[in-house]
Design a protein around this motif. Sequence first.
Motif, PDB file in Angstrom:
ATOM      1  N   THR A   1      47.640  48.170  24.881  1.00 45.04           N
ATOM      2  CA  THR A   1      48.521  47.978  23.726  1.00 45.04           C
ATOM      3  C   THR A   1      48.550  49.239  22.859  1.00 45.04           C
ATOM      4  OG1 THR A   1      46.672  46.887  22.606  1.00 45.04           O
ATOM      5  CG2 THR A   1      48.288  45.462  23.677  1.00 45.04           C
TER       6      THR A   1
ATOM      7  N   GLN B   1      55.825  49.498  23.231  1.00 48.39           N
ATOM      8  CA  GLN B   1      57.276  49.650  23.485  1.00 48.39           C
ATOM      9  C   GLN B   1      57.741  48.730  24.608  1.00 48.39           C
ATOM     10  OE1 GLN B   1      57.853  53.870  24.297  1.00 48.39           O
ATOM     11  NE2 GLN B   1      58.527  54.203  22.200  1.00 48.39           N
TER      12      GLN B   1
ATOM     13  N   ARG C   1      60.876  55.407  24.694  1.00 44.35           N
ATOM     14  CA  ARG C   1      61.665  56.318  23.868  1.00 44.35           C
ATOM     15  C   ARG C   1      60.726  57.147  23.012  1.00 44.35           C
ATOM     16  NH1 ARG C   1      66.022  54.332  21.165  1.00 44.35           N
ATOM     17  NH2 ARG C   1      66.095  52.245  22.044  1.00 44.35           N
TER      18      ARG C   1
ATOM     19  N   ARG D   1      42.669  45.016  24.420  1.00 40.77           N
ATOM     20  CA  ARG D   1      41.248  45.240  24.159  1.00 40.77           C
ATOM     21  C   ARG D   1      41.059  45.630  22.692  1.00 40.77           C
ATOM     22  NH1 ARG D   1      38.009  49.180  28.026  1.00 40.77           N
ATOM     23  NH2 ARG D   1      39.226  50.777  26.940  1.00 40.77           N
ATOM     24  N   THR D   2      41.824  46.627  22.244  1.00 41.08           N
ATOM     25  CA  THR D   2      41.720  47.025  20.834  1.00 41.08           C
ATOM     26  C   THR D   2      43.100  46.904  20.206  1.00 41.08           C
ATOM     27  OG1 THR D   2      40.086  48.670  21.528  1.00 41.08           O
ATOM     28  CG2 THR D   2      40.906  48.837  19.271  1.00 41.08           C
TER      29      THR D   2
ATOM     30  N   TRP E   1      41.865  58.427  22.164  1.00 39.64           N
ATOM     31  CA  TRP E   1      42.137  59.529  23.094  1.00 39.64           C
ATOM     32  C   TRP E   1      42.230  60.853  22.368  1.00 39.64           C
ATOM     33  CZ3 TRP E   1      46.412  62.354  22.211  1.00 39.64           C
ATOM     34  CH2 TRP E   1      47.584  61.746  21.760  1.00 39.64           C
TER      35      TRP E   1
ATOM     36  N   SER F   1      50.914  53.019  22.503  1.00 42.34           N
ATOM     37  CA  SER F   1      52.362  53.250  22.296  1.00 42.34           C
ATOM     38  C   SER F   1      53.193  52.739  23.460  1.00 42.34           C
ATOM     39  CB  SER F   1      52.626  54.742  22.115  1.00 42.34           C
ATOM     40  OG  SER F   1      51.939  55.221  21.002  1.00 42.34           O
ATOM     41  N   SER F   2      52.710  52.933  24.705  1.00 41.68           N
ATOM     42  CA  SER F   2      53.504  52.520  25.866  1.00 41.68           C
ATOM     43  C   SER F   2      53.610  51.000  25.919  1.00 41.68           C
ATOM     44  CB  SER F   2      52.885  53.033  27.169  1.00 41.68           C
ATOM     45  OG  SER F   2      52.745  54.428  27.141  1.00 41.68           O
TER      46      SER F   2
ATOM     47  N   LYS G   1      43.585  56.062  15.571  1.00 41.25           N
ATOM     48  CA  LYS G   1      44.135  55.939  16.914  1.00 41.25           C
ATOM     49  C   LYS G   1      45.616  56.208  16.712  1.00 41.25           C
ATOM     50  CE  LYS G   1      42.442  52.345  19.749  1.00 41.25           C
ATOM     51  NZ  LYS G   1      41.336  52.859  20.555  1.00 41.25           N
ATOM     52  N   ARG G   2      46.253  56.850  17.657  1.00 43.37           N
ATOM     53  CA  ARG G   2      47.660  57.234  17.481  1.00 43.37           C
ATOM     54  C   ARG G   2      48.476  56.017  17.014  1.00 43.37           C
ATOM     55  NH1 ARG G   2      53.056  57.664  18.371  1.00 43.37           N
ATOM     56  NH2 ARG G   2      53.761  59.557  19.415  1.00 43.37           N
TER      57      ARG G   2
ATOM     58  N   LYS H   1      44.718  58.080  33.165  1.00 40.10           N
ATOM     59  CA  LYS H   1      43.353  57.553  33.113  1.00 40.10           C
ATOM     60  C   LYS H   1      43.125  56.730  34.376  1.00 40.10           C
ATOM     61  CE  LYS H   1      40.279  54.577  30.690  1.00 40.10           C
ATOM     62  NZ  LYS H   1      40.065  53.345  30.027  1.00 40.10           N
TER      63      LYS H   1
END
Length: 546
Positions: free
Chosen positions: A188, A194, A58, A211-212, A496, A190-191, A331-332, A151
């Motif tokens: 881990t 969710q 979403r 990983r992070t 990113w 945003s995708s 990071k976002r 990626k």
Amino acid sequence: MSAPVDPAPDYDVVVVGAGFAGLYALYALRAEGLSVVGFESGSDVGGTWFWNRYPGARCDTESLDYSYSFDKDLQQDWTWSERYATQPEILRYLNHVADRFALRPLIRFHTEVTSAVYDEDSATWTVGTSTADTVRARYVVMAAGVLSSLKELDFPGLERFRGTRLHTARWPHEGVDLSGQRVAVIGTGSSGVQLVPRLAPQTAHLHVLQRTANFSVPARNRPVLPEEAAREKAGYDERRAEIRVSRAGMKEIPAEGSALDHDAAERTRIFEWRWAYGGGPTFLRTFTDLALDEQANATAADFVRAKIRETVADPETADSLSPKGFPIGTKRLCVDTDYYATFNRPDVTLVDLRKTPLVEFTENGIRTTAGEIELDAVVFATGFDALTGAITRIDVRGRGGETVAEHWADGPRTMLGVAVAGFPNLFTVTGPGSPSVLGNVVASIEQHVEWIVDCLRHAREVGAVSVEATREAEEDWSRQAAEAAAQTLMARNASWYTGANIPGKARQLLPYAGGVGRFREICDDVAARGYPGFHFTVPTPTGHQA
Ligand code: NAP
């Protein structure tokens, strides 16, 4: 630059992509009286929202803002059911838009653009595709998405794995039943954040390979009540006007001054309120300086880490989930519903790849330094080659045969994120050097498309066959974008946003960090002053270009 100009390309404009940007570009260019054709690799419209069908997908910009403003009847007729719309609802909206404005007939589906070659003599582009389709057009508008090029999956031994492989951004349209299976999610961001709470109740066991650790804040999603929808619609013009000049292109709760102007107790009280009622990415704008000042930022990072410790029962898991070593928001920021609480389930395991790195895939699963994890399925939530990937993967050749990938080898340079020197008649919607992903991208898409249409009108009015950013303007804008980036903490961190997730990609903050409202002012000013920084080529009476 002195050759006859071919008067009759197949189309005035080719639009690449049929997501939010492509659909609006098709609509606006056609309304301008231009002949247009769209190419879309998918079987239907939707772009990001066509591909990213994973459970839990979403938006985390409020639907009232993450929607088109160009047609008042559309915004009055459409009613969003939730504060943050789900992927299926957004896809329904884009299908509605495509039908309502008869855009579908303009689009060739199942057709990926593979090349675009500029011919200096005729001032046209020849656009090649994955099918036999090749067209010649005066202009090309790249609307291929900012988070659409995947990626590469470069995991050792991946080809050996015999289980199911899934990617969040290529989720099967018919869905997939993972009930009773042993599943790993890698990633881990945003995708992943969710997806995990939605997968956990289905699977026999869910392994989350991190990983992070990233910071995540609660969405506080909720249904939009009918009276709220009516109220918002009545005031839609004011809401849209406000977001056009805002920093992030969305309606916001005003920030409470500097984080450092409050004592610790008061600051915590304000953070608590935002956490409980604000919801979503605006958490980062609780105070004015969270994105700019390390000390202020640390107060927000500490607050979220405390929330993780409060929520996650196992202290070691809580510690692994707590982001360390970078400021929150660089990071976002992720936005979730029950992400951290999901790790209290007995059937969910966090695999901290910093402690036990991934060694390889095996036939039956994944081997880390702690041993083999047996799996029936793996989901990759590993991200995108953001902002540039969708353009550089196409063989785009401008003057002298130079490719965009070559032009951007040391980092993307653009004029206002919309044009590239040496690539006449090529436009990029929400490209690098524009606010793009640093805010409500739909608002930025509308702003860019409208600017492009105005620019093409100007080209027609002055009788130009081509319009091109000058090298000086591109240099100057790149310098301004770098200066805006230098004010932020984001530019200093690997993410990113800065190209750091893609091996070999040049490091720089890809979007323009000066704000959506400020950017709009700059673009409007360029248009009002007759497009300084752009060269318009006008054919001479002898039929030659000047
Ligand atoms: P992402 O933010 O780039 O996250 C990718 C994840 O995969 C990271 O945790 C990354 O770890 C991990 N990863 C990548 N390669 C790996 C490897 N070789 N081994 C182990 N881990 C690896 O991608 P995303 O989650 O798809 O999100 C991308 C962007 O799309 C978001 O930031 C957002 O802008 C947008 N998006 C928005 C929403 C929304 O509106 N709610 C939802 C989904 C996506 P490292 O950090 O260590 O590299």
